[in-house]
Each structure stands twice: as structure tokens, then as C-alpha cells.
Design an enzyme around this catalytic site. Structure first.
Site, short mmCIF file in Angstrom:
data_model
loop_
_atom_site.label_atom_id
_atom_site.label_comp_id
_atom_site.label_asym_id
_atom_site.label_seq_id
_atom_site.Cartn_x
_atom_site.Cartn_y
_atom_site.Cartn_z
N HIS A 317 0.78 -1.30 -0.17
CA HIS A 317 -0.08 0.06 0.01
C HIS A 317 0.86 1.31 0.16
O HIS A 317 0.66 2.29 -0.66
CB HIS A 317 -0.99 0.10 1.20
N CYS A 318 2.02 1.22 0.76
CA CYS A 318 2.74 2.35 0.77
C CYS A 318 3.49 2.87 -0.47
O CYS A 318 3.75 3.76 -0.79
CB CYS A 318 3.98 2.10 1.77
#
Length: 327
Positions: A317-318
Site C-alpha cells: 500500500h505504501c
């Protein structure tokens, strides 16, 4: 800003997915190639569901992507980048074609890399979006949205004086509601131990639908994050959300025996799929099994992310940023 609109949830249709690509070997403690291997596997998996744009910060990085054959499954795009964390350095993209570009200061001044401050506007230009600049320091990984006006965040990050000095909870809520169209801000306390982002919520809890959230239950008797996970679940339930839990990765250590902020919350949602980072075979299998019922109609794809975590501190997600709209 005039006419703010609530940002779409991540499960809304996406016309593209941006993915970061490592280029600064010294930032990866010698593990950049291993991280590239994991990111390449992620890109190949994601490209089955959504058009992928790989953000290559220089010609050498682009050449490395071409050498792995990634140009056959995605678009390799040359834009300014420092590190790969597009969730934080990229813009927040709206359904009506705007790119909300908040200030970025290297996660509270901890990591200052040339190119990161230019990434948001570069992605906006590449997408043909209207860029709107904000002087407030805000990283995308510090927020999550349910599509009905609820915003999820942590006090440890958004109230940290290393971002915007001394700001109050009320002042931050007003800014978030005005800029993002939110109607309710749900505050959690602190993030995982060892998280250099100062407690980003995308490592702690995520929305799975309007008014529904998922967080982690401790895995094993020695889970180093057990106290933090219990607090997050308690606060989510107190906020009136429908809360589910999945197992955390448990105790994941680096080569020096230090606890890593490994999290199964750092998954990426895209069209027809959820891409789940795993760090241990047993806990990863348990997390995948528990996550699948929360996303009916989507395939949960579990992929190794240990090298990404060890070298960079984050996961899927980062390193991604979705582009809302029909593919």
C-alpha cells in the site's frame, strides 16, 4: 478549495495503478535488487487486474525495469522520485479529475531525498489532472477513506509537531473535512512499534466498506505489537464501526534481531483483487484466509514483501497510488 468532494474508497473502480520502483541503492542497505524482485512480482500480479504505471525516477531505474521485462506488462514512466513510497509522495486523486498535492517533508524530516517533493505534481501532469496545492504536510498513508465521508487516521502522525508544528485535533479535523470532503474523522492513537512514519494508519487498520473496518489480532504469544493492536481494535469498535480482525504477521525480525513493523494491513485493493504482503508462510496463509471473506468478488493474492519491508520499512500500500475511474 471550493466544492470539495469525498475521495473515493480504494475499492472503487480504478483506471490505473501507480507503483514505485527503487532507484537509490544506498537507501536499501544493499537489498535493492531483492526488493526489486518482489516489486516486479507485485507488478506482474497487479497487471492482471489493472493497468500499471511504474514510476522510474531515472534512466538507470527504467533500464532495470526493462531488463526484467516489466515493460511488457506495464507502462514504465520517467517521473521525479526519491524513494518508492507513492502513497505518501504522490497526490490524492479524486473522481472528478483533481490531484490534491499536500506538502511533504520526508516523514517529519527523517528522510530527505531529491525528487520526492516533485512526485505529486509529476503524477498529476501524467494523469492530466488539475493539481491543487496545500501547504499542510500530509502523507497519503496516514489516512483511509470509506467513501461515505469517514476518514481514519492516528493522532501519533497527524498531531506530531514534526509535520505541522503544534496543531490541535480540531484544527486538523477542520482541514481534512474542508479539503477532502470528509464528514467524520475517526482517530486511533499510535501505530506499530518501529514504524518510521510515526504511526501511519495503513499499517494499523483499513476500511473494507462503508462503516466497516479491519484490523489485526496478535499472532503468537510473542507478538511485539499486541498492545498496539488491542488499542486499535478497541478504538474502532468505540467509534461504532463494524470491525473484523485478521492475524498479524507476528514477530518479524531483521538481520540484527530488531523488531520490524510488519503488517498485513498494508494491502493494495484494486479491480477484482486485493494484493496482500506476507512475511512468514504460516501467518501469511492465515491472514489470506481471514481477509478473503471481507472482499467478496475479489481475489486475494498473497505475495512476499520481506525485502521491501527490511530495506524500506513499508509494503504494497505504501508503494502504490490508485487512479480512480473506469479502466
Amino acid at each position: 478549495m471550493t466544492n470539495p468532494s469525498s475521495l473515493p474508497p480504494e475499492w472503487a473502480p480504478q483506471r490505473a495503478l501507480w507503483v514505485g520502483w527503487p532507484r537509490l541503492d544506498h537507501e536499501w542497505s544493499g537489498g535493492m535488487e531483492a526488493a526489486r524482485d518482489e516489486i516486479a512480482a507485485f507488478v506482474r500480479a497487479a497487471s492482471r487486474f489493472v493497468p500499471v504505471r511504474l514510476a522510474a525516477g531515472d534512466e538507470a531505474a527504467a533500464a532495470a525495469a526493462h531488463k526484467r521485462g516489466l515493460d511488457t506488462v506495464c507502462e514504465v514512466v520517467r517521473i521525479p522520485t526519491g524513494d518508492i513510497w507513492l502513497r505518501d509522495t504522490g497526490p490524492l486523486l479524486t473522481e472528478d479529475g483533481r490531484a490534491l498535492c499536500f506538502a511533504f517533508n520526508g516523514w517529519g524530516g527523517k528522510y530527505d531525498m531529491e525528487g520526492d517533493a516533485e512526485t505529486a505534481s509529476a503524477i498529476a501532469r501524467a494523469e492530466g489532472s488539475l493539481a491543487e496545492a496545500f501547504g499542510f504536510v500530509l502523507e497519503g498513508g496516514s489516512l483511509d477513506f470509506d467513501g461515505e465521508g469517514r476518514l481514519l487516521t492516528t493522532r501519533q502522525c497527524l498531531l506530531n509537531p514534526n509535520r505541522n508544528g503544534e496543531v490541535t485535533e480540531g484544527e486538523v479535523e477542520t482541514l481534512l473535512k474542508d479539503a477532502l470532503g470528509g464528514t467524520e474523522v475517526i482517530w486511533l492513537g499510535r501505530g506499530l512499534h518501529g514504524d518510521h512514519t510515526d504511526g501511519h494508519v495503513d499499517n494499523l487498520a483499513r476500511f473494507t466498506g462503508p462503516g466497516r473496518a479491519v484490523c489485526q489480532a496478535p499472532y503468537g504469544d510473542d507478538d511485539p505489537h499486541a498492545d498496539v493492536l488491542a488499542e486499535a481494535e478497541r478504538d474502532l469498535r468505540a467509534a461504532g464501526l463494524d470491525v473484523a480482525t485478521i492475524p498479524s504477521p507476528g514477530r518479524i525480525l531483521d538481520a540484527d534481531g530488531e523488531v520490524l513493523p510488519a503488517s498485513h494491513m498494508n494491502f493494495t485493493i484494486t479491480n477484482g483483487a486485493v494484493l496482500l504482503p506476507i512475511y512468514d508462510e504460516a501467518s501469511g496463509a492465515a491472514a489470506r484466509e481471514a481477509l478473503a471473506p471481507l472482499f467478496p468478488g475479489r481475489e486475494v493474492v498473497a505475495l512476499p514483501a520481506r525485502a521491501i519491508l527490511e530495506g524500506g520499512g513499508g509494503a504494497f500500500h505504501c508503494m502504490t497510488r490508485e487512479v480512480p475511474g473506469a479502466a
